[in-house]
Design a protein around this motif. Structure first.
Motif, PDB file in Angstrom:
ATOM      1  N   MET A 120       1.129  -1.241   0.097  1.00 47.84           N
ATOM      2  CA  MET A 120       0.099   0.003  -0.069  1.00 47.84           C
ATOM      3  C   MET A 120       1.004   1.184   0.048  1.00 47.84           C
ATOM      4  O   MET A 120       0.677   2.218  -0.820  1.00 47.84           O
ATOM      5  N   SER A 121       2.136   1.355   0.776  1.00 47.91           N
ATOM      6  CA  SER A 121       2.821   2.356   0.799  1.00 47.91           C
ATOM      7  C   SER A 121       3.515   2.584  -0.496  1.00 47.91           C
ATOM      8  O   SER A 121       3.552   3.698  -1.144  1.00 47.91           O
ATOM      9  N   ASP A 122       3.952   1.536  -1.282  1.00 47.31           N
ATOM     10  CA  ASP A 122       4.430   1.442  -2.596  1.00 47.31           C
ATOM     11  C   ASP A 122       3.406   2.324  -3.643  1.00 47.31           C
ATOM     12  O   ASP A 122       3.715   3.031  -4.619  1.00 47.31           O
ATOM     13  N   ALA A 123       2.123   1.790  -3.472  1.00 47.98           N
ATOM     14  CA  ALA A 123       1.132   2.421  -4.242  1.00 47.98           C
ATOM     15  C   ALA A 123       0.888   3.651  -3.984  1.00 47.98           C
ATOM     16  O   ALA A 123       0.757   4.558  -5.076  1.00 47.98           O
ATOM     17  N   VAL A 124       0.910   4.034  -2.872  1.00 47.24           N
ATOM     18  CA  VAL A 124       0.788   5.699  -2.414  1.00 47.24           C
ATOM     19  C   VAL A 124       1.797   6.554  -3.126  1.00 47.24           C
ATOM     20  O   VAL A 124       1.620   7.622  -3.753  1.00 47.24           O
ATOM     21  N   LYS A 125       3.165   5.827  -2.757  1.00 43.21           N
ATOM     22  CA  LYS A 125       4.214   6.613  -3.517  1.00 43.21           C
ATOM     23  C   LYS A 125       4.375   6.586  -5.071  1.00 43.21           C
ATOM     24  O   LYS A 125       4.525   7.936  -5.616  1.00 43.21           O
ATOM     25  N   LYS A 126       3.575   5.739  -5.801  1.00 41.21           N
ATOM     26  CA  LYS A 126       3.642   5.726  -7.103  1.00 41.21           C
ATOM     27  C   LYS A 126       2.382   6.810  -7.640  1.00 41.21           C
ATOM     28  O   LYS A 126       2.492   7.625  -8.920  1.00 41.21           O
TER      29      LYS A 126
END
Ligand code: KIV
Length: 284
Positions: free
Chosen positions: A245-251
């Motif tokens: 989820m954190s990777d998704a938010v950064k993207k």
């Protein structure tokens, strides 16, 4: 195969048939829907709601209103699983009348099939009997009982000495006698939970209590890896959702800043003639 709603009787039958009982916590509609459709036997709206979802330091501040609110959301998604709700700290400790009224709110207002009550002493046994007598099925909770962790000396494994193990076994027998249809056994040595599971007719559902129990429960957010807090030794992480989820938010942040989101495929179109008319109106 046609699935049917799981009842208290079914849960007891699973033990008799030597089949393991599966239980996970849920606090909201989407997670409950996933658990229910995947075939979980019991969904527990745990008062772990406090530390898992509401950001409290412990389960102690969780209120009846918060528990009922989340149980209602979980109920809307739960078609098959038995739905149990945790009675929060001080909701079953003040008086018999208040305890029965609070247990009743879970069933009448929120649609739960059962409630869970932590601990075992003379007073709590009286409360459990009153709830059972009023027709509400009760799950007991022994071993590490987070609501009273301060009395137990913190979040520690319980029943490690012969004397402490004997006391927990006796407490389990008392809960069975008081009418609980099942108990959750948290953070005890596996040898002790094996003995308790064999001695009790009612199912023993373990968390950090080894494989000898009749069933297992975990906090769903722990097994999804959706928790940044310390993961207890007994948790198996089946996913790493927090990182994903954190990777998704950064993207997402990068895409918005670079204007690569939204693309054409995420946008709505206006017929050309309407657009021309709109643009010419705008000029005049
Ligand atoms: O509140 C909770 O989530 C629980 C489980 C850990 C059994 O009581």
């Amino acid at each position: 195969m046609q699935r049917k709603k799981i009842t208290v009787k079914d849960v007891i039958e699973l033990k008799k048939a030597g089949k393991k009982i599966t239980m996970l916590t849920a606090y909201d509609y989407p997670v409950a829907l996933i658990l229910d459709q995947a075939g979980i036997d019991i969904i527990l709206v745990g008062d772990s709601l406090g530390n898992v979802v509401l950001g409290y330091d412990s389960t102690v501040p969780v209120s009846m209103d918060e528990m009922v609110h989340h149980t209602k959301a979980v109920k809307r998604a739960t078609k098959y699983a038995l739905l149990a709700a945790d009675m929060p700290f001080m909701s079953f400790n003040v008086s018999l009348k208040q305890t029965v009224i609070n247990a009743g709110r879970f069933v009448k207002d929120a649609g739960a099939d059962a409630v869970k009550i932590e601990g075992e002493n003379k007073r709590i046994l009286r409360m459990i009997r009153a709830v059972v007598d009023s027709g509400i099925p009760v799950i007991g909770h022994l071993g590490l009982t987070p609501q009273t962790a301060m009395i137990l000396g913190g979040y520690k494994v319980q029943g490690k000495t012969a004397q402490a193990a004997k006391e927990i076994l006796e407490q389990a027998l008392c809960l069975e006698k008081a009418g609980c249809f099942s108990i959750v056994l948290e953070c005890v040595p596996f040898a002790l939970s094996e003995v308790i599971s064999k001695r009790l007719k009612i199912p023993v559902i373990g968390i950090g209590a080894g494989a000898g129990c009749d069933g297992q429960v975990l906090v769903s957010y722990d097994m999804f890896g959706l928790q940044e807090r310390i993961t207890p030794k007994f948790v198996k992480k089946y996913l790493d959702l927090s990182r994903q989820m954190s990777d998704a938010v950064k993207k997402y942040i990068r895409d918005v800043r670079q204007s690569s989101f939204p693309g054409k495929e995420h946008s709505f179109i206006m017929p050309n003639e309407e657009l021309d008319r709109f643009l010419s109106q705008d000029k005049s």
